[in-house]
Design a protein around this motif. Structure first.
Motif, mmCIF file in Angstrom:
data_model
loop_
_atom_site.group_PDB
_atom_site.id
_atom_site.type_symbol
_atom_site.label_atom_id
_atom_site.label_comp_id
_atom_site.label_asym_id
_atom_site.label_seq_id
_atom_site.Cartn_x
_atom_site.Cartn_y
_atom_site.Cartn_z
ATOM 1 N N ASP A 210 0.815 -1.224 0.000
ATOM 2 C CA ASP A 210 0.000 0.000 0.000
ATOM 3 C C ASP A 210 0.844 1.267 0.000
ATOM 4 O OD1 ASP A 210 -2.354 -1.467 0.157
ATOM 5 O OD2 ASP A 210 -2.341 -1.481 2.351
ATOM 6 N N ILE A 211 2.113 1.146 0.423
ATOM 7 C CA ILE A 211 2.916 2.340 0.692
ATOM 8 C C ILE A 211 3.082 3.197 -0.545
ATOM 9 C CG2 ILE A 211 5.181 3.172 1.381
ATOM 10 C CD1 ILE A 211 5.423 0.791 3.226
ATOM 11 N N SER A 212 3.397 2.562 -1.682
ATOM 12 C CA SER A 212 3.658 3.360 -2.881
ATOM 13 C C SER A 212 2.418 4.128 -3.337
ATOM 14 C CB SER A 212 4.182 2.470 -4.016
ATOM 15 O OG SER A 212 3.227 1.488 -4.373
ATOM 16 N N ILE A 213 1.230 3.522 -3.163
ATOM 17 C CA ILE A 213 -0.011 4.216 -3.537
ATOM 18 C C ILE A 213 -0.250 5.410 -2.611
ATOM 19 C CG2 ILE A 213 -2.509 3.990 -3.776
ATOM 20 C CD1 ILE A 213 -0.928 2.579 -5.952
ATOM 21 N N LEU A 214 0.012 5.222 -1.316
ATOM 22 C CA LEU A 214 -0.159 6.326 -0.374
ATOM 23 C C LEU A 214 0.793 7.478 -0.687
ATOM 24 C CD1 LEU A 214 -0.547 4.213 2.878
ATOM 25 C CD2 LEU A 214 -2.311 5.656 1.861
ATOM 26 N N TRP A 215 1.957 7.148 -1.253
ATOM 27 C CA TRP A 215 2.935 8.166 -1.614
ATOM 28 C C TRP A 215 2.531 8.942 -2.865
ATOM 29 C CZ3 TRP A 215 7.559 10.484 -0.292
ATOM 30 C CH2 TRP A 215 8.172 10.038 0.891
ATOM 31 N N LEU A 216 1.499 8.499 -3.563
ATOM 32 C CA LEU A 216 1.091 9.177 -4.797
ATOM 33 C C LEU A 216 0.811 10.659 -4.588
ATOM 34 C CD1 LEU A 216 -1.316 6.865 -6.844
ATOM 35 C CD2 LEU A 216 0.702 8.061 -7.688
ATOM 36 N N ALA A 217 0.420 11.019 -3.369
ATOM 37 C CA ALA A 217 0.125 12.427 -3.093
ATOM 38 C C ALA A 217 1.294 13.324 -3.449
ATOM 39 C CB ALA A 217 -0.231 12.598 -1.612
ATOM 40 N N ALA A 218 2.521 12.855 -3.154
ATOM 41 C CA ALA A 218 3.688 13.703 -3.363
ATOM 42 C C ALA A 218 3.913 14.051 -4.839
ATOM 43 C CB ALA A 218 4.926 13.052 -2.746
ATOM 44 N N PRO A 219 4.085 13.063 -5.735
ATOM 45 C CA PRO A 219 4.308 13.445 -7.133
ATOM 46 C C PRO A 219 3.104 14.085 -7.809
ATOM 47 C CG PRO A 219 4.114 11.055 -6.940
ATOM 48 C CD PRO A 219 4.222 11.608 -5.546
ATOM 49 N N CYS A 220 1.902 13.689 -7.403
ATOM 50 C CA CYS A 220 0.714 14.290 -8.021
ATOM 51 C C CYS A 220 0.625 15.782 -7.729
ATOM 52 C CB CYS A 220 -0.554 13.588 -7.535
ATOM 53 S SG CYS A 220 -0.841 11.976 -8.297
ATOM 54 N N THR A 221 0.953 16.172 -6.507
ATOM 55 C CA THR A 221 0.930 17.602 -6.196
ATOM 56 C C THR A 221 2.015 18.335 -6.971
ATOM 57 O OG1 THR A 221 2.253 17.139 -4.231
ATOM 58 C CG2 THR A 221 -0.099 17.405 -3.909
ATOM 59 N N GLY A 222 3.178 17.706 -7.115
ATOM 60 C CA GLY A 222 4.228 18.320 -7.915
ATOM 61 C C GLY A 222 3.819 18.500 -9.360
ATOM 62 N N LEU A 223 3.123 17.509 -9.895
ATOM 63 C CA LEU A 223 2.666 17.568 -11.285
ATOM 64 C C LEU A 223 1.730 18.748 -11.502
ATOM 65 C CD1 LEU A 223 2.697 15.882 -13.984
ATOM 66 C CD2 LEU A 223 0.546 14.882 -13.194
ATOM 67 N N LEU A 224 0.883 19.028 -10.532
ATOM 68 C CA LEU A 224 -0.098 20.102 -10.658
ATOM 69 C C LEU A 224 0.465 21.454 -10.246
ATOM 70 C CD1 LEU A 224 -3.156 18.212 -9.114
ATOM 71 C CD2 LEU A 224 -2.787 18.711 -11.540
ATOM 72 N N VAL A 225 1.196 21.466 -9.144
ATOM 73 C CA VAL A 225 1.564 22.731 -8.520
ATOM 74 C C VAL A 225 2.750 23.398 -9.200
ATOM 75 C CG1 VAL A 225 2.445 23.782 -6.395
ATOM 76 C CG2 VAL A 225 0.575 22.120 -6.292
ATOM 77 N N GLN A 226 3.816 22.640 -9.481
ATOM 78 C CA GLN A 226 5.046 23.290 -9.928
ATOM 79 C C GLN A 226 4.906 24.060 -11.233
ATOM 80 O OE1 GLN A 226 8.913 21.974 -9.494
ATOM 81 N NE2 GLN A 226 8.609 20.916 -7.569
ATOM 82 N N PRO A 227 4.312 23.490 -12.292
ATOM 83 C CA PRO A 227 4.200 24.307 -13.509
ATOM 84 C C PRO A 227 3.289 25.516 -13.343
ATOM 85 C CG PRO A 227 3.044 22.213 -13.768
ATOM 86 C CD PRO A 227 3.842 22.113 -12.506
ATOM 87 N N ILE A 228 2.233 25.371 -12.543
ATOM 88 C CA ILE A 228 1.331 26.503 -12.317
ATOM 89 C C ILE A 228 2.036 27.606 -11.529
ATOM 90 C CG2 ILE A 228 -0.773 27.232 -11.134
ATOM 91 C CD1 ILE A 228 -1.969 24.502 -11.877
ATOM 92 N N ILE A 229 2.779 27.212 -10.492
ATOM 93 C CA ILE A 229 3.522 28.201 -9.707
ATOM 94 C C ILE A 229 4.596 28.857 -10.561
ATOM 95 C CG2 ILE A 229 5.097 28.494 -7.761
ATOM 96 C CD1 ILE A 229 2.165 28.236 -6.970
ATOM 97 N N GLY A 230 5.278 28.061 -11.392
ATOM 98 C CA GLY A 230 6.273 28.642 -12.288
ATOM 99 C C GLY A 230 5.654 29.641 -13.245
ATOM 100 N N TYR A 231 4.507 29.285 -13.801
ATOM 101 C CA TYR A 231 3.784 30.167 -14.729
ATOM 102 C C TYR A 231 3.366 31.464 -14.030
ATOM 103 C CZ TYR A 231 -0.023 31.730 -17.816
ATOM 104 O OH TYR A 231 -0.850 32.469 -18.626
ATOM 105 N N LEU A 232 2.803 31.334 -12.828
ATOM 106 C CA LEU A 232 2.332 32.508 -12.096
ATOM 107 C C LEU A 232 3.490 33.398 -11.647
ATOM 108 C CD1 LEU A 232 -0.493 30.921 -9.905
ATOM 109 C CD2 LEU A 232 -0.764 32.341 -11.951
ATOM 110 N N SER A 233 4.592 32.775 -11.223
ATOM 111 C CA SER A 233 5.714 33.594 -10.745
ATOM 112 C C SER A 233 6.378 34.355 -11.884
ATOM 113 C CB SER A 233 6.742 32.724 -10.004
ATOM 114 O OG SER A 233 7.411 31.833 -10.867
ATOM 115 N N ASP A 234 6.347 33.806 -13.097
ATOM 116 C CA ASP A 234 6.846 34.557 -14.254
ATOM 117 C C ASP A 234 6.028 35.833 -14.474
ATOM 118 O OD1 ASP A 234 8.938 32.896 -14.952
ATOM 119 O OD2 ASP A 234 7.781 31.755 -16.418
#
Length: 441
Positions: free
Chosen positions: A50-74
């Motif tokens: 189950d551990i790897s599925i529970l860890w999905l939160a970490a990369p999924c948030t990166g997938l959504l947040v980082q490009p949007i934050i990069g776009y907004l900060s530009d």
């Protein structure tokens, strides 16, 4: 028309130090997460598959947040706050609160949700820091700038990874607790992490100023033309088709590299408990001692990373950044595979040296190569898009590794590290196809 020169003056050592210091706090939170979240999940009742599925939160948030934050900060500019620092500030407050809340988790669902918030908050702070180097430093200082970030990443992770061990063995704080209760040594570590995170990031926020956009009139026109979340998401999608060739080549390297690191973060705790301490029961003293020792192991690889941050630019100056990164990943991958053969806890520190070398290079070389291939006015945007090739392999690993460990390796989690090691070596070889534009000039 207001025009600011594209020329960036060289910064002093201490100016680069101040602008990078916030990464000490960011990595404090990141290291506590990496070294302890699997342990927390198992303490709260998670099964190994189950551990790897529970860890999905970490990369999924990166997938959504980082490009949007990069776009907004530009597209952000304030005469005092600047372009990136508002995001440093907001992310630090949210991440510090999440670090304090994580060890209060009483259920798996609560821990998984807080991990989601924690990782999203870390990403809000972290992504603009990558663009910060491209904003403030000329090409000749970018490798040094990313190396300074790597130093603080390593330093923060050394202390944070070691905290549970220190609380247990120096301050005699218990590392065991009743069933499904997080030990006090882990709780105190996260509380300290929350404090360090906000203090370190605020140091950078209040000690460093930013340059305004090069051509303010043109920048304002483009900001108005592309304003809006949906327009931003559409531009991020188009960004995949407009990636510079160097970015596409590095994407392949990143893909295989981050499968390796993610497998290590997820499975080192259960692998060491099983392979070196002979237990899979999270209620036992041996299991929690294994968790403390994993913190020591992670301290070693992060300590090596911090030291190598100042050596790698010298090596890269002689061998080139591509070949330096290739050699580091090959050594790191072989080191990760070798963990399979080691059953004595203190000997497990040896492969951590090679992994630390690979980690230092991963945090420095790809970004230094990439920064030279990106247009300055879209530095944050493309750094965010580039992060897709950090998080997509993590999501893939999260979906597949649990099934692979359960059905192919019969719950022997050590073999997830072997898979990661070979993946890292593939990433190393792929550096042969990368074009470093700064080296071609």
């Amino acid at each position: 028309m207001a025009v600011i020169s594209l020329h960036r003056p060289k910064l002093t050592f201490w100016q680069i130090w101040n602008m990078s210091f916030g990464f000490l706090g960011i990595q404090f939170g990141f290291a506590l997460q990496n070294a302890n979240v699997s342990r927390i999940f198992q303490t709260l009742g998670a099964q190994i598959d189950d551990i790897s599925i529970l860890w999905l939160a970490a990369p999924c948030t990166g997938l959504l947040v980082q490009p949007i934050i990069g776009y907004l900060s530009d597209r952000t500019w304030h005469p005092w706050w600047g372009r990136r620092r508002p995001f440093f500030f907001a992310g630090a407050i949210l991440a510090s609160l999440a670090l304090i809340l994580m060890p209060q988790s009483s259920t798996l669902l609560m821990a998984a949700l807080i991990l989601w918030v924690l990782d999203a908050s870390i990403n809000i702070s972290m992504e603009p820091f990558r663009a910060f180097v491209g904003d403030k430093l000329p090409g000749s200082q970018r490798t040094a700038g990313f190396a300074m970030q790597t130093f603080f990443i390593g330093l923060g992770a050394v202390v944070a990874s070691l905290l549970p061990y220190i609380f247990t063995n120096v301050f005699k704080i218990p590392n065991t607790a009743p069933e499904r209760v997080i030990p006090l040594s882990v709780r105190y570590s996260f509380y300290v992490g929350g404090l360090v995170y906000i203090v370190a990031v605020m140091w950078t926020v209040f000690s460093t100023k930013e340059f305004p956009p090069e051509n303010i009139d043109t920048w304002e026109e483009e900001k108005l033309r592309t304003k809006g979340l949906w327009k931003g998401i559409a531009e991020i999608a188009r960004g995949f088709g407009t990636m510079p060739i160097t970015m596409r080549q590095l994407a392949l390297v990143q893909f295989f590299t981050w499968i390796a690191f993610f497998s290590m973060w997820i499975y080192t705790s259960p692998a060491v408990a099983q392979n070196a301490y002979g237990t899979t029961d999270p209620t036992t003293h041996a299991f929690q001692t294994a968790g403390d020792w994993v913190g020591v192991m992670f301290m070693v690889y992060n300590g090596v990373s911090a030291l190598m941050a100042f050596v790698l630019p010298v090596v890269a100056g002689r061998l080139g950044r591509r070949f330096t990164h290739m050699i580091c990943l090959l050594i790191g991958g072989a080191s990760l595979v070798s963990v399979l053969l080691i059953h004595t806890p203190w000997v497990l520190l040896v492969p951590m040296v090679g992994i630390g070398l690979a980690w230092a290079s991963t945090l420095t070389m790809p970004y230094a190569i990439l920064a030279g291939a990106l247009p300055s006015h879209k530095m944050g945007f493309y750094m965010g898009v580039f992060n897709f090739f950090v998080v997509i392999p993590q999501i893939l690993a999260a979906w597949l590794l649990g099934h692979i460990v359960k059905w192919i390796f019969h719950n022997q989690s050590i073999y997830a590290l072997v898979v990661g090691g070979f993946s890292m070596m593939i990433g190393g070889v792929l550096n042969l196809i990368v074009q470093d534009k700064d080296e071609l000039k």
